[in-house]
Design an enzyme around this catalytic site. Structure first.
Site, short mmCIF file in Angstrom:
data_model
loop_
_atom_site.label_atom_id
_atom_site.label_comp_id
_atom_site.label_asym_id
_atom_site.label_seq_id
_atom_site.Cartn_x
_atom_site.Cartn_y
_atom_site.Cartn_z
N SER A 93 44.57 -28.20 35.50
CA SER A 93 43.11 -27.82 35.87
C SER A 93 42.96 -26.35 35.67
O SER A 93 43.90 -25.44 35.76
CB SER A 93 42.61 -28.45 37.32
OG SER A 93 41.39 -27.98 37.38
N TYR B 211 43.65 -29.41 46.21
CA TYR B 211 43.64 -29.53 44.89
C TYR B 211 44.10 -28.30 44.14
O TYR B 211 45.05 -28.38 43.23
CB TYR B 211 42.32 -29.75 44.25
CG TYR B 211 41.92 -30.30 43.20
CD1 TYR B 211 42.08 -31.53 42.80
CD2 TYR B 211 41.55 -29.30 42.22
CE1 TYR B 211 41.59 -31.87 41.40
CE2 TYR B 211 41.35 -29.66 40.70
CZ TYR B 211 41.28 -30.97 40.43
OH TYR B 211 41.15 -31.45 39.14
P1 NAD Z 1 38.68 -40.05 37.37
O1 NAD Z 1 38.25 -40.11 39.01
O2 NAD Z 1 37.70 -40.47 36.21
O3 NAD Z 1 40.12 -40.72 36.99
C1 NAD Z 1 41.32 -40.75 37.96
C2 NAD Z 1 42.08 -41.83 37.44
O4 NAD Z 1 43.23 -41.78 38.30
C3 NAD Z 1 41.63 -43.29 37.71
O5 NAD Z 1 42.08 -44.15 36.54
C4 NAD Z 1 42.09 -43.57 39.03
O6 NAD Z 1 42.23 -45.00 39.05
C5 NAD Z 1 43.50 -42.89 39.11
N1 NAD Z 1 44.10 -42.86 40.28
C6 NAD Z 1 43.61 -42.05 41.22
N2 NAD Z 1 44.31 -42.30 42.45
C7 NAD Z 1 45.48 -43.09 41.97
C8 NAD Z 1 46.67 -43.26 42.53
N3 NAD Z 1 47.02 -43.31 43.76
N4 NAD Z 1 47.69 -43.96 41.67
C9 NAD Z 1 47.35 -44.41 40.38
N5 NAD Z 1 46.23 -43.95 39.92
C10 NAD Z 1 45.29 -43.51 40.67
O7 NAD Z 1 39.14 -38.50 37.13
P2 NAD Z 1 39.13 -37.55 36.10
O8 NAD Z 1 38.03 -36.37 36.12
O9 NAD Z 1 39.43 -38.24 34.71
O10 NAD Z 1 40.61 -36.74 36.27
C11 NAD Z 1 41.83 -36.98 35.85
C12 NAD Z 1 42.73 -35.73 35.92
O11 NAD Z 1 42.26 -34.72 35.23
C13 NAD Z 1 42.95 -35.52 37.51
O12 NAD Z 1 44.15 -35.16 37.58
C14 NAD Z 1 41.97 -34.43 37.76
O13 NAD Z 1 42.42 -33.36 38.50
C15 NAD Z 1 42.02 -33.61 36.39
N6 NAD Z 1 40.99 -32.75 36.00
C16 NAD Z 1 39.74 -33.22 35.95
C17 NAD Z 1 38.49 -32.30 35.66
C18 NAD Z 1 37.18 -32.77 35.63
O14 NAD Z 1 36.38 -32.06 35.49
N7 NAD Z 1 36.81 -34.04 35.56
C19 NAD Z 1 38.87 -31.02 35.55
C20 NAD Z 1 40.08 -30.48 35.65
C21 NAD Z 1 41.08 -31.26 35.74
#
Ligand code: NAD
Length: 260
Positions: free
Chosen positions: A142, A155
């Site tokens: 991130s 985080y």
């Molecule tokens: P999201 O909430 O849309 O998806 C998260 C996914 O992780 C889902 O499929 C959920 O079922 C799964 N998950 C959650 N807990 C779990 C567990 N204990 N075991 C297995 N699966 C699990 O989130 P997102 O925004 O798509 O985030 C995905 C990644 O990207 C994360 O690591 C997040 O930190 C990172 N990220 C997101 C953003 C953003 O702006 N959305 C920015 C930077 C980084």
């Protein structure tokens, strides 16, 4: 480009992970999805991926907060698909609170899912990649793996840790055909971020659209969200031959967030 390869994408039943799974499937890879959600919807996702790739797609329900389940995800994929060539550590969760009010169990849970699970999957997958003579490990960190923000102690700590883990794995594999890199998204409009937008809207009594703009304006100079499809494209690039000497890098996809 990825015909005959197998990818595991953790946390891929939603958001960025699903975008990455689709990007890899579009290049012909078999994909093991992982994450929570409705069984019927997940079955439809698998069908969609298999149709696009002309290869296989399945789902594994491992809870990435549990070390043994994270390792089992890799072993089961190896048994089912004959190996794991591409490992995308993407599962992640968030909790927002000042540190004095931050529940200790949330700290533990975020560190387990956002950092430790990657240690366990990499540890389980690396030997097989080396044996196969090719491998790509891509950790979805991130902007918060590179800079801090208030109220995100767990985080930010986990994502900085993931960037550090990426560098160590890249160094340990430097003389092998396996690469390890991190991708560092800024804001991407997924359920994880929508919750934060809804919280701003409720707290400041402003419409959701204004809350969305406020969230972007504070951090992301482009004032536009990055998309799961764009993240998928970056991961596909990291799987290409052109990226074979990109090792231990953190690639920002953040609309300029960390440029200032
Ligand atoms: P999201 O909430 O849309 O998806 C998260 C996914 O992780 C889902 O499929 C959920 O079922 C799964 N998950 C959650 N807990 C779990 C567990 N204990 N075991 C297995 N699966 C699990 O989130 P997102 O925004 O798509 O985030 C995905 C990644 O990207 C994360 O690591 C997040 O930190 C990172 N990220 C997101 C953003 C953003 O702006 N959305 C920015 C930077 C980084």
């Amino acid at each position: 480009m990825l015909k005959g390869k197998t990818a595991v994408v953790t946390g891929s039943t939603s958001g960025i992970g699903l975008g990455i799974a689709r990007g890899l499937a579009a290049q012909g890879a078999s994909v093991m999805l992982n994450g929570f959600g409705d069984a019927l919807e997940i079955a439809q996702m698998c069908d969609g991926l298999a149709r696009v790739s002309g290869a296989k797609a399945a789902h594994h329900s491992a809870d990435m907060s549990q070390p043994s389940e994270a390792a089992q995800l890799i072993r089961d994929t190896q048994a089912k698909f004959g190996g794991v060539d591409i490992l995308v550590n993407n599962a992640g969760i968030q909790h927002v609170a000042p540190i004095e009010e931050f529940p200790a169990e949330k700290w533990d849970q975020i560190l387990a899912v956002n950092l430790s699970s990657s240690f366990h999957t990499i540890r389980a997958a690396l030997t097989g990649m080396k044996k196969h003579g090719w491998g790509r490990i891509i950790n979805v960190a991130s902007a918060h793996g590179l800079v801090g923000s208030v109220q995100k102690a767990a985080y930010v700590a986990a994502k900085h840790g993931l960037v550090g883990l990426t560098k160590v794995v890249a160094l340990e594999t430097a003389a092998t055909p396996v690469t390890c890199n991190a991708v560092c998204p800024g804001w991407v409009l997924t359920p994880l971020v929508q919750k934060q937008i809804d919280a701003i809207s409720a707290r400041e009594k402003i419409p959701v659209s204004a809350a969305r703009h406020k969230l972007l304006a504070e951090k992301q100079p482009s004032l536009e969200f990055a998309t799961p499809e764009q993240l998928g494209g970056v991961v596909v690039f990291l799987c290409s031959e052109a990226a074979a000497q990109i090792r231990g890098a953190s690639i920002s996809v953040d609309g300029g967030w960390t440029a200032r």
